[in-house]
Design a protein around this motif. Structure first.
Motif, PDB file in Angstrom:
ATOM      1  N   ALA A 206      -0.740  10.860-146.071  1.00 35.93           N
ATOM      2  CA  ALA A 206      -1.828  11.815-146.302  1.00 35.93           C
ATOM      3  C   ALA A 206      -1.686  13.024-145.379  1.00 35.93           C
ATOM      4  CB  ALA A 206      -3.175  11.133-146.090  1.00 35.93           C
ATOM      5  N   ARG A 207      -1.304  12.785-144.130  1.00 41.33           N
ATOM      6  CA  ARG A 207      -1.092  13.896-143.195  1.00 41.33           C
ATOM      7  C   ARG A 207       0.069  14.769-143.657  1.00 41.33           C
ATOM      8  NH1 ARG A 207      -3.370  17.566-140.069  1.00 41.33           N
ATOM      9  NH2 ARG A 207      -2.032  18.210-138.339  1.00 41.33           N
ATOM     10  N   LEU A 208       1.147  14.139-144.121  1.00 36.01           N
ATOM     11  CA  LEU A 208       2.300  14.886-144.602  1.00 36.01           C
ATOM     12  C   LEU A 208       1.910  15.776-145.783  1.00 36.01           C
ATOM     13  CD1 LEU A 208       5.379  15.317-144.335  1.00 36.01           C
ATOM     14  CD2 LEU A 208       5.665  13.442-145.975  1.00 36.01           C
ATOM     15  N   ARG A 209       1.142  15.240-146.700  1.00 38.80           N
ATOM     16  CA  ARG A 209       0.719  16.019-147.862  1.00 38.80           C
ATOM     17  C   ARG A 209      -0.238  17.139-147.473  1.00 38.80           C
ATOM     18  NH1 ARG A 209       0.041  10.792-151.960  1.00 38.80           N
ATOM     19  NH2 ARG A 209       2.226  10.774-152.648  1.00 38.80           N
ATOM     20  N   ALA A 210      -1.057  16.894-146.472  1.00 39.94           N
ATOM     21  CA  ALA A 210      -1.951  17.948-145.995  1.00 39.94           C
ATOM     22  C   ALA A 210      -1.164  19.111-145.406  1.00 39.94           C
ATOM     23  CB  ALA A 210      -2.919  17.385-144.947  1.00 39.94           C
TER      24      ALA A 210
END
Length: 383
Positions: free
Chosen positions: A123-127
């Motif tokens: 999720a952090r990577l996609r953010a």
């Protein structure tokens, strides 16, 4: 659905487990161009690794100083502050993480399934505007003076300035680099099971029990479940069932466990190996591609995530040589620690068992020494 694979990048990361995801997030934060690819069509939904230690949570805080990244993972997990050692069913010693409050904002072991850790990192990577390219199985990595060419099982190629193998114990990148994976394997096989059960020691501690074959770990998980990891003298069934796990715990700690359901189970063999080098030219290794060891202490995934973070920072600073110097000694230390824990659990001589148990009991009663053990388990000494 297959996501299109670019043809060129600065850093190709092979393997999107916790190590690869941590590396990718670090590179994304630093503005380094990369491609993260994985052979699985989607991330694993099994729990596998189940503990996140304090140093790993600190790494998440360094990646996101707002605390949102570690906060999200803590919200999904179960903080446990005590690690207890048993000889069979008898308590021997307890080590508390409470004494680490002056050293870290996370004085506990966070019990959380691996898929939750991966979900938070993804999720952090996609953010940050990046994602995993799936499914792409890398079958070859060839380097030359100017870069690395990766080839997939379906014939696609990716050209990168550098490539990182975060692709596990049977790493294609490590084999392509020609780096030996020195070490050996334990004779015992291991059972891993997530179960619903009544467990007399309760949900406020992680238990490491010594047995004649090897260690057994029982740890609470969110959702009123427990993780059981145990070594066996003979071969384990492919998917241990309720009766098997119940009999295992009855032999270890009679009357303390009542297994109601096995939610997920597996078997595996354990090796203790460290790559002779973490880098060969433009090829680098991280996580299980660089080191594997006993599950005693729950160090594996944590060491891998910290590898990913350290390597990402080294690549972003233009000093990849600094990575091996910082991280390979940590792997050697972790392998030595987990090997000692595993071998100590198999002592059968009554005199040596008494000496082992007495030593651990005295160690746990000296606050300074107790805190040192807790800091080593929490990997705070690996900063």
């Amino acid at each position: 659905m297959t996501s299109p694979l670019p043809t060129r990048t600065d850093v190709a990361v092979v393997g999107a487990g916790p190590t690869g995801l941590a590396l990718a997030v670090t590179l994304a934060e630093a503005g380094v161009d990369f491609v993260l690819l994985d052979r699985q069509a989607e991330g694993a939904n099994t729990s596998r690794a189940a503990v996140v230690h304090a140093r790993t949570l600190e790494v998440l805080d360094e990646l996101d100083p707002t605390g949102a990244l570690s906060g999200e993972l803590v919200a999904r997990g179960l903080p446990v502050s005590r690690f207890r050692v048993r000889d069979g069913g008898r308590p021997v010693a307890a080590f508390s993480f409470d004494g680490l409050r002056s050293r870290t904002a996370h004085p506990y072991a966070l019990m959380v399934p691996q898929y939750e850790t991966e979900a938070v990192l993804l999720a952090r990577l996609r953010a940050l505007g990046k994602d995993v390219h799936r499914p792409y199985e890398v079958t070859a990595a060839v380097q030359d003076a100017e870069g690395v060419t990766l080839t997939t099982a379906t014939g696609e190629t990716l050209r990168a300035a550098r490539a990182v193998g975060a692709d596990g114990m049977h790493s294609v990148v490590r084999e392509a680099a020609g780096i030996p994976f020195s070490g050996g394997s334990y004779d015992a096989s291991f059972v891993l099971a997530d179960v619903a059960m009544d467990w007399a020691p309760g949900r406020r501690e992680v238990s490491l029990s010594f047995g004649p074959v090897g260690p057994t770990v029982v740890a609470p998980l969110p959702g009123d479940r427990y993780r059981v990891v145990s070594s066996l003298a003979g071969p384990a069934p492919a998917e241990p069932d309720r009766a098997f796990v119940q009999a295992l715990l009855d032999r270890l700690a009679p009357g303390q466990a009542a297994v109601r359901e096995v939610v997920w189970s597996s078997r595996f063999r354990i090796h203790h190996r460290v790559a002779d080098r973490y880098r060969s030219g433009r090829l680098l290794l991280a996580g299980d591609a660089a080191h594997v060891h006993s599950p005693a202490g729950g160090q594996g995934m944590n060491t891998g995530i910290q590898d990913g973070y350290a390597l990402g920072r080294a690549l972003a600073s233009g000093d990849p040589a600094a990575y091996e110097a910082a991280r390979r000694p940590v792997a050697l230390r972790v392998v030595a620690l987990t090997d000692r824990m595993t071998r100590a659990s198999t002592i059968r001589n009554p005199v040596l068992r008494l000496a082992r148990n007495t030593g651990l009991r005295l160690l746990s009663r000296v606050p300074l020494l107790c805190n040192r053990v807790a800091a080593e388990l929490a990997e705070l000494n690996h900063r």
